[in-house]
Write a protein that holds these residues in place. Structure first.
Motif, mmCIF file in Angstrom:
data_model
loop_
_atom_site.group_PDB
_atom_site.id
_atom_site.type_symbol
_atom_site.label_atom_id
_atom_site.label_comp_id
_atom_site.label_asym_id
_atom_site.label_seq_id
_atom_site.Cartn_x
_atom_site.Cartn_y
_atom_site.Cartn_z
ATOM 1 N N GLY A 182 0.721 -1.199 0.004
ATOM 2 C CA GLY A 182 -0.071 0.062 -0.099
ATOM 3 C C GLY A 182 0.822 1.372 -0.250
ATOM 4 N N GLU B 81 2.303 1.506 -3.373
ATOM 5 C CA GLU B 81 0.976 1.830 -4.467
ATOM 6 C C GLU B 81 0.959 3.396 -4.156
ATOM 7 O OE1 GLU B 81 -1.587 2.586 -7.066
ATOM 8 O OE2 GLU B 81 -0.056 1.018 -6.993
ATOM 9 N N GLN C 229 1.382 6.093 -7.212
ATOM 10 C CA GLN C 229 0.276 7.067 -7.933
ATOM 11 C C GLN C 229 0.957 8.432 -7.908
ATOM 12 O OE1 GLN C 229 -2.781 6.765 -4.813
ATOM 13 N NE2 GLN C 229 -3.496 4.696 -5.268
ATOM 14 N N THR D 294 -5.122 4.616 5.697
ATOM 15 C CA THR D 294 -4.564 5.169 4.282
ATOM 16 C C THR D 294 -3.664 4.121 3.467
ATOM 17 O OG1 THR D 294 -2.535 6.177 5.260
ATOM 18 C CG2 THR D 294 -4.235 7.619 5.073
ATOM 19 N N ASP D 295 -3.219 3.132 4.030
ATOM 20 C CA ASP D 295 -2.524 2.069 3.367
ATOM 21 C C ASP D 295 -3.607 1.208 2.710
ATOM 22 O OD1 ASP D 295 -1.237 -0.354 2.590
ATOM 23 O OD2 ASP D 295 0.240 0.155 3.839
ATOM 24 N N SER D 296 -3.552 1.050 1.478
ATOM 25 C CA SER D 296 -4.562 0.377 0.485
ATOM 26 C C SER D 296 -4.419 -1.084 0.604
ATOM 27 C CB SER D 296 -4.625 0.735 -0.903
ATOM 28 O OG SER D 296 -3.439 0.694 -1.385
ATOM 29 N N SER D 297 -3.200 -1.396 1.265
ATOM 30 C CA SER D 297 -2.870 -2.851 1.313
ATOM 31 C C SER D 297 -3.539 -3.583 2.553
ATOM 32 C CB SER D 297 -1.416 -3.357 1.053
ATOM 33 O OG SER D 297 -0.811 -2.773 1.994
ATOM 34 N N HIS E 196 -7.764 -0.303 5.750
ATOM 35 C CA HIS E 196 -7.931 0.759 4.924
ATOM 36 C C HIS E 196 -9.442 1.407 4.605
ATOM 37 C CE1 HIS E 196 -7.206 3.046 1.155
ATOM 38 N NE2 HIS E 196 -8.212 2.278 0.477
ATOM 39 N N ASP F 135 -11.133 3.733 1.988
ATOM 40 C CA ASP F 135 -10.997 4.019 0.916
ATOM 41 C C ASP F 135 -11.522 5.752 0.762
ATOM 42 O OD1 ASP F 135 -10.167 3.986 -1.908
ATOM 43 O OD2 ASP F 135 -12.262 4.016 -2.579
ATOM 44 N N ALA G 218 -9.215 7.742 2.671
ATOM 45 C CA ALA G 218 -7.792 7.971 2.417
ATOM 46 C C ALA G 218 -7.829 8.798 1.011
ATOM 47 C CB ALA G 218 -7.356 6.548 1.867
ATOM 48 N N LYS G 219 -8.818 8.923 0.263
ATOM 49 C CA LYS G 219 -8.902 9.740 -0.911
ATOM 50 C C LYS G 219 -8.961 11.347 -0.670
ATOM 51 C CE LYS G 219 -10.796 6.429 -4.303
ATOM 52 N NZ LYS G 219 -11.826 6.327 -4.962
#
Length: 178
Positions: free
Chosen positions: A16, A19, A23, A165-168, A172, A174, A177-178
């Motif tokens: 994450g 990633e 990004q 904030t860690d998408s993995s 998480h 979403d 975090a966005k």
């Protein structure tokens, strides 16, 4: 575009965090994401915190400073939780900082023996009921920083997740975090 130095959280340089760095690269930034844990990634915060404690938090911060030494001074520093320590220290004490993004942690400005530098913007993001961010004094440190720095913002999201904030990770969130 900016040159960005991203520091991982207490689990290590997870997919994450990588990633997140990717990004930023896709958006046109030059991004560096050093591994402060020397290749280790942990499955729990307890294990990761144990590693950091055994290595020494000063060692983790020093590894972050060493990663910055070979880069230009004009950096934006990003820290995820534990990674806020080197990010905040470098943004505070290394001349040339362009900004800082502190995710899920913040320490008192006095921790690094210097006031936040004039003209360096900072954003702090955390969940309002995160037991680490809210329960260990980070949100108070963030509020104090925002109260004394002209270009500082605190973003609080509803929830109790740490490392949202860690998408993995299963923690998480979403939307936040966005």
């Amino acid at each position: 575009m900016a040159e960005v130095l991203v520091f991982h959280h207490g689990l290590g340089l997870t997919a994450g965090v990588r990633e997140f760095a990717e990004q930023l690269r896709r958006a046109g930034h030059t991004v560096h994401a050093p591994d402060l844990y020397e290749g280790q990634v942990f499955g729990s915060l307890e294990e990761g915190a144990g590693y950091a404690e055994n290595a020494g938090f000063d060692t983790i911060i020093a590894r972050g400073a060493a990663a910055a030494e070979r880069l230009a001074a004009e950096l934006v520093y990003v820290g995820f939780s534990l990674g806020v320590l080197p990010a905040q220290k470098l943004a505070t004490t290394r001349p040339g900082a362009k900004g800082a993004l502190l995710l899920e942690a913040c320490v008192p400005a006095s921790e690094f023996g210097a006031a936040w530098p004039h003209g360096v913007p900072v954003q702090i993001h955390g969940m309002d009921a995160d037991p680490f961010f809210d329960g260990e004094g980070d949100v108070e440190a963030a509020r104090a920083l925002v109260a004394t720095v002209t270009d500082a913002e605190l973003f609080l999201y509803p929830g109790d997740r740490h490392l949202f904030t860690d998408s993995s990770l299963p923690t998480h969130d979403d939307r936040a975090a966005k």
